[in-house]
Structure formats: C-alpha cells, structure tokens
Design a protein around this motif. Structure first.
Motif, PDB file in Angstrom:
ATOM      1  N   LEU A 278       0.803  -1.224   0.000  1.00 12.96           N
ATOM      2  CA  LEU A 278       0.000   0.000   0.000  1.00 12.96           C
ATOM      3  C   LEU A 278       0.839   1.279   0.000  1.00 12.96           C
ATOM      4  O   LEU A 278       0.588   2.171  -0.832  1.00 12.96           O
ATOM      5  N   ASN A 282       0.860   4.088  -3.060  1.00 10.63           N
ATOM      6  CA  ASN A 282       0.518   5.468  -2.707  1.00 10.63           C
ATOM      7  C   ASN A 282       1.610   6.427  -3.172  1.00 10.63           C
ATOM      8  O   ASN A 282       1.329   7.532  -3.655  1.00 10.63           O
ATOM      9  N   ARG A 298      -3.650   0.288  -7.496  1.00  8.44           N
ATOM     10  CA  ARG A 298      -4.172   0.612  -6.166  1.00  8.44           C
ATOM     11  C   ARG A 298      -5.630   0.194  -6.035  1.00  8.44           C
ATOM     12  O   ARG A 298      -6.060  -0.255  -4.969  1.00  8.44           O
ATOM     13  N   TYR A 302      -6.999  -2.177  -3.153  1.00 11.67           N
ATOM     14  CA  TYR A 302      -8.098  -1.800  -2.262  1.00 11.67           C
ATOM     15  C   TYR A 302      -9.167  -2.898  -2.230  1.00 11.67           C
ATOM     16  O   TYR A 302      -9.731  -3.202  -1.169  1.00 11.67           O
ATOM     17  N   TYR A 303      -9.434  -3.505  -3.379  1.00 10.81           N
ATOM     18  CA  TYR A 303     -10.425  -4.583  -3.401  1.00 10.81           C
ATOM     19  C   TYR A 303      -9.973  -5.731  -2.499  1.00 10.81           C
ATOM     20  O   TYR A 303     -10.774  -6.282  -1.728  1.00 10.81           O
ATOM     21  N   LYS A 307     -11.672  -2.802   0.759  1.00 11.67           N
ATOM     22  CA  LYS A 307     -12.040  -1.391   0.710  1.00 11.67           C
ATOM     23  C   LYS A 307     -12.708  -1.138  -0.647  1.00 11.67           C
ATOM     24  O   LYS A 307     -12.111  -0.602  -1.581  1.00 11.67           O
ATOM     25  N   GLU A 310     -13.280   2.555  -2.088  1.00 16.83           N
ATOM     26  CA  GLU A 310     -12.000   3.106  -2.535  1.00 16.83           C
ATOM     27  C   GLU A 310     -11.561   2.455  -3.844  1.00 16.83           C
ATOM     28  O   GLU A 310     -10.998   3.113  -4.728  1.00 16.83           O
ATOM     29  N   CYS A 311     -11.850   1.162  -3.978  1.00 15.02           N
ATOM     30  CA  CYS A 311     -11.542   0.456  -5.226  1.00 15.02           C
ATOM     31  C   CYS A 311     -12.283   1.090  -6.391  1.00 15.02           C
ATOM     32  O   CYS A 311     -11.689   1.354  -7.445  1.00 15.02           O
ATOM     33  N   ASP A 314     -10.792   4.529  -7.453  1.00 13.39           N
ATOM     34  CA  ASP A 314      -9.542   4.424  -8.212  1.00 13.39           C
ATOM     35  C   ASP A 314      -9.765   3.836  -9.595  1.00 13.39           C
ATOM     36  O   ASP A 314      -9.147   4.277 -10.585  1.00 13.39           O
TER      37      ASP A 314
END
Length: 368
Positions: A278, A282, A298, A302-303, A307, A310-311, A314
């Motif tokens: 991560l 970032n 990313r 996130y998946y 998250k 968030e996925c 992005d």
C-alpha cells in the motif's frame, strides 16, 4: 545517464581518437565493433541531404537491420527536451543510435583551356576557366546503444575516400561510396545483432548489470522478465529495490520512478503482501496521476483489502484514462459487493468482451 541523446547530437565537431583497428580500406574502428548495433536502430544523418539519408537507411535495412531515420521520430529544427527524446526512443524500443557526421573534406581547383579558330581573323582564341572539385572526404560513424545507457559511444568508425571521378564526382556520391565500404566492414566485423535491448533474456540483462551495476534500465528490464514468473517475483522486487536505492544517482531512460514503485507494489500484491504494497502504490500515485495502470494497481489492492468504495474510486480514474479489462473487472466485483449488482455485472460483461477470462467465470456465478 551522464549524457542524453539530444546533447550527443550537438557534438558534431571532429573527435580525436587514438587506439585504432583497421577494418577496411581507409576505415578505422575504435572501441568494440562486434555486436555494437543491436536491435531496432535509429540513424541520425548529419548532412542536409534527404535523398542520401533515405538510401543509407535502406542500405542498413538491406542487411536485415531494423533501421529507421531519426527524422521519422523527430521533426527537423524542432526542439525536444531530454525527457521527450528519451521517452520517444523508449516507446519505439530503439536499442541503438548511429550518428553519421562529416570529418572534413578537401577540394582542389581544376583549370580548363579552350582554343577556337576564328575564320574571320584567321586566328586562334584561347579562353580558360576553373572550378573547385571535391578531392577527399571523411565521415565518422558513432555507435551508441542502451547497454551503455547511451553515455558514450561503444564504437566509432572513421572512414574516408578519394574522389576518383574527377569533375563528375559529387559530395553525395562520395558519401555513399564511403557508407557502402563501412557497412561492408561492419558486416565483416559482425557488428549487427538483431537481438535488441528490449528482446534480451534475463541472462543478457544480468550480464549488462554485471558490467555496469548502475544501469537502471537493465535492472528494470530484468525485473519485468523476472516478474512474469511467480518464482521470479522476489528477484524482481530486489531489482526494484536496487533501482530505488540509486534514485538520483543513476538516470533512467525507459521508465519513470512512479512505475518502479507501482511495479514493486504489484509484485507484493501477487505475493499476498497487501499491507506492505500500500505505501508503495501510494507513492506511485503521489509521483504520477496520469498513468492508468497506477490507479488500476491501487484499485485492485483496495479490493483485496476489502475497501470496495475506494476500489471503485480508483478504477473510475483508471478507466477514465484507459478502459482496461482489469479495471472493469475489479470495479464490477466491488460494485456487486456494495449491492450494485446491475452496474457491477455490466462492468464484468465489458471486461469479458475485452478478453478477461476471469470475468466470464464471475458472470456465470454472480450475474445469473
């Protein structure tokens, strides 16, 4: 990289060389000519003569060299930054650059006398004239390739020829005469190697790194090769770590540092090291928000960290730049996780149409 191609092209003055090896009639080589011209080659012709340039490129092509003219990628008289030049060369997978430039020429004056009989005056009239004729010409061939990061020429060939045609001789004819001799000599010296920098093997890149531990381009290429195999992921990460340690000390020509951080993160994702990946991805996003694959990396991470919102955010940014099957796949899965089944299944269907076989399986399981 100590010296970029755009700067190299400014060095059009005659160079002085010392250690030499005669490889043909009035042809001398400096450096290691063997295997110096690798892969796709771009030729910069330092004379204002497009016809000769076209013929010279065709002569190289006739020997199987994947050669193009510098002017095919760069418009004459236009200004390009170092980054633009290096990026264009990398995008076109140019492994070798050959600079052909003048090494001086000599002229001599030839006089003519014409005598005519004048019947009216019963006399002979003599007139004279003179013209400048090219006598000798020299040409330098400087050969650069990615194995040395284009820092300096790996080989230089210095050749010259006399004008044996007299008044019928021209600069173009003399240049082409020299080029024919040099190409023949290069062939005899086994200078041409079709296996370029971008098609080399892991062993080839390792040999380059062995010779030059700061060749970050070779480290990057080796990491790409290694990452294609699961057992090579740790080796790829080691290469990316070395590149990161050389940041600011060695200048890349075929990649951006954002890609290094992204690629290292993706190797860690493949190994299941999500939390370690991560901060790296970032960092990649912080450095560059214009590449779809960084948002995609990313988003996928996130998946896998559950998250899902968030996925989606992005992957929206990734798809806005380029519609890839991977971004659609994970955005579709994330939407389904958030009870947005209809939209999620549309994404999976589009991902399938773009060639994602995993999307086919998920469609059967989740969308029937």
């Amino acid at each position: 990289m100590k010296k970029t191609i755009s700067l190299i092209l400014l060095l059009l003055s005659t160079n002085q060389f010392f250690a030499q090896d005669k490889i043909g009639n009035k042809i001398y080589a400096y450096g290691n000519v063997e295997n110096s011209i690798i892969g796709k080659t771009i030729i910069y012709y330092g004379f204002s003569d497009p016809k000769s340039e076209k013929k010279i490129v065709e002569k190289f092509q006739g020997l199987g060299v994947d050669a193009i003219s510098w002017n095919k990628l760069f418009i004459p008289s236009s200004k390009y930054s170092d980054y633009e030049v290096n990026n264009e060369l990398a995008n076109n997978e140019i492994s070798t650059v050959i600079l052909i430039k003048s090494n001086g020429k000599s002229n001599y004056t030839q006089s003519y006398a014409n005598t005519n009989y004048n019947g009216l005056t019963n006399s002979l009239n003599t007139s004279s004239s003179s013209s400048s004729i090219i006598g000798n010409m020299g040409i330098i061939f400087e050969i650069y390739n990615r194995k040395s990061n284009f820092n300096k020429p790996v080989a230089v060939v210095n050749a010259n020829a006399n004008n044996s045609w007299g008044v019928a001789g021209s600069e173009r004819g003399l240049v082409l005469k020299i080029v024919d001799r040099v190409i023949s000599a290069l062939e005899d010296e086994k200078a041409f190697n079709p296996v370029g920098y971008f098609t080399a093997t892991e062993t080839d890149y390792s040999n380059i790194v062995k010779d030059n531990s700061k060749n970050v381009d070779a480290l990057f290429q080796r990491a790409l090769v290694r990452s294609q195999k699961n057992e090579g992921l740790k080796g790829a990460i080691e290469d990316y770590n070395t590149i990161i340690s050389l940041e600011g000390k060695a200048r890349p020509t075929i990649f951006k540092m954002s890609t290094v951080y992204n690629n290292k993160a993706y190797c860690l994702i493949q190994l299941g090291n999500y939390e370690e990946a991560l901060p790296l991805v970032n960092k990649a996003v912080e450095l560059d928000q214009t590449e779809w694959y960084i948002w995609d990396t990313r988003g996928e991470l996130y998946y896998k960290l559950n998250k899902f919102q968030e996925c989606i955010v992005d992957m929206d940014k990734s798809i806005a730049i380029k519609e890839s099957n991977n971004s659609l796949y994970y955005r579709g899965l994330a939407k389904i996780k958030l009870d947005q089944k209809e939209d999620g299944c549309k994404d999976l269907s589009k991902s399938k149409s773009l060639g994602n076989s995993f999307a086919s399986k998920e469609l059967e399981t989740l969308c029937n």
